[in-house]
Design an enzyme around this catalytic site. Structure first.
Site, mmCIF file in Angstrom:
data_model
loop_
_atom_site.group_PDB
_atom_site.id
_atom_site.type_symbol
_atom_site.label_atom_id
_atom_site.label_comp_id
_atom_site.label_asym_id
_atom_site.label_seq_id
_atom_site.Cartn_x
_atom_site.Cartn_y
_atom_site.Cartn_z
ATOM 1 N N GLU A 1 -7.619 12.175 3.152
ATOM 2 C CA GLU A 1 -8.501 11.135 3.773
ATOM 3 C C GLU A 1 -8.877 11.969 5.145
ATOM 4 O O GLU A 1 -7.469 13.160 5.263
ATOM 5 C CB GLU A 1 -7.310 10.091 4.367
ATOM 6 C CG GLU A 1 -7.452 9.065 5.720
ATOM 7 C CD GLU A 1 -7.048 7.782 5.844
ATOM 8 O OE1 GLU A 1 -7.286 7.384 6.642
ATOM 9 O OE2 GLU A 1 -5.945 7.664 4.707
ATOM 10 N N GLU B 1 0.745 -1.148 0.321
ATOM 11 C CA GLU B 1 -0.206 -0.213 -0.473
ATOM 12 C C GLU B 1 0.704 1.027 -0.201
ATOM 13 O O GLU B 1 1.854 1.256 0.912
ATOM 14 C CB GLU B 1 -1.025 0.194 1.318
ATOM 15 C CG GLU B 1 -2.231 1.236 1.320
ATOM 16 C CD GLU B 1 -2.998 0.858 2.968
ATOM 17 O OE1 GLU B 1 -3.984 1.461 2.829
ATOM 18 O OE2 GLU B 1 -2.080 0.474 3.500
#
Length: 269
Positions: free
Chosen positions: A249, A147
């Site tokens: 985010e 990731e």
């Protein structure tokens, strides 16, 4: 930090509120035909109107040529976007996690990502975000799944506990790399142990200006310290393809806020 859980249960709620479900399904079928293999992830074949407002907890699909993700575990956050790559994330303060933004359903080492943010009233971070996965590698090796994040703006530094790799310059911007490990956490391939790679600029990227992320420079910088990025263009994982998006985010936001901008493919042709 995002706790990923897959989007196969996402629904056509927004698409069906703006166009007929029959038309939406025809668009789904057409998109699946254009991208062979993506039909494995039915939520990813959704084609939304060219201007869409996404408010449900989980949604993903395409608006024009752009793929997007939108995920929250509670709270009130929404994503508006259009076929030009313009988008805006709005959130209310509260105890929850949200991540979303537009990009592509696969990563490309040679892609140059162009973007511009006009507003950011306190996102936890704004980042190029994606995955690489190699099903041939043993799952006991964290390098089988990665990731990755190329941070651009932040109020929280998610790389702070990572192992330092190197410092390099890309497009005139100095970055430092870090690597973290996630032990048996949710991912695009179910709960597993995997690596996170980070590139963090020395200074946050300013609002109101066009910027470029030369992705190949980051892939090389990670590889220089032995951090190899697996295949970024496959449908092999159980829950999601190896997408790449410009993500906003927020987690446990203390107050309401907005982040808005546009993303585009700036790869030289």
């Amino acid at each position: 930090m995002r706790i990923h859980s897959g989007f196969k249960a996402a629904i056509l709620m927004t698409a069906c509120s703006l166009v007929s479900c029959v038309s939406a399904q025809k668009s789904v079928d057409a998109q699946a035909a254009v991208v062979p293999g993506i039909e494995k992830f039915q939520a990813y074949t959704q084609v939304f109107p060219e201007k869409a407002l996404i408010t449900q907890n989980h949604a993903t699909g395409h608006v024009g040529k752009f793929f997007f993700t939108h995920w929250k575990d509670a709270g009130a956050a929404s994503l508006s976007l259009d076929a030009t790559g313009a988008f805006s994330v709005s959130w209310q303060g509260g105890g929850y996690n949200y991540v979303g933004g537009p990009g592509w359903h696969y990563g490309d080492k040679n892609r140059v990502i162009g973007y511009r943010f006009e507003e950011d009233s306190g996102a936890s971070y704004i980042t190029l975000y994606g995955w690489g996965y190699d099903k041939a590698m043993p799952t006991s090796d964290p390098a089988h799944l990665v990731e990755y994040y190329i941070l651009q703006r932040w109020t929280y530094d998610p790389s702070k506990d990572g192992v330092y790799g190197k410092t390099f310059v890309s497009d005139g911007v100095e970055y430092s790399t870090y690597r973290s490990v996630r032990e048996v956490k949710p991912s695009i391939n179910g709960p597993t142990t995997f690596y996170q790679y980070w590139s963090k600029p020395t200074q946050q990227r300013p609002l109101g200006q066009d910027h470029k992320i030369i992705f190949a420079d980051h892939v090389k910088a990670w590889a220089d310290t032995g951090w190899i990025l697996p295949n970024m263009n496959n449908f092999d994982a159980s829950d999601d393809p190896t997408y790449q998006v410009m993500a906003v985010e927020v987690f446990n936001p203390p107050k309401d806020g907005t982040a808005s901008g546009r993303v585009w493919d700036a790869t030289p042709r």
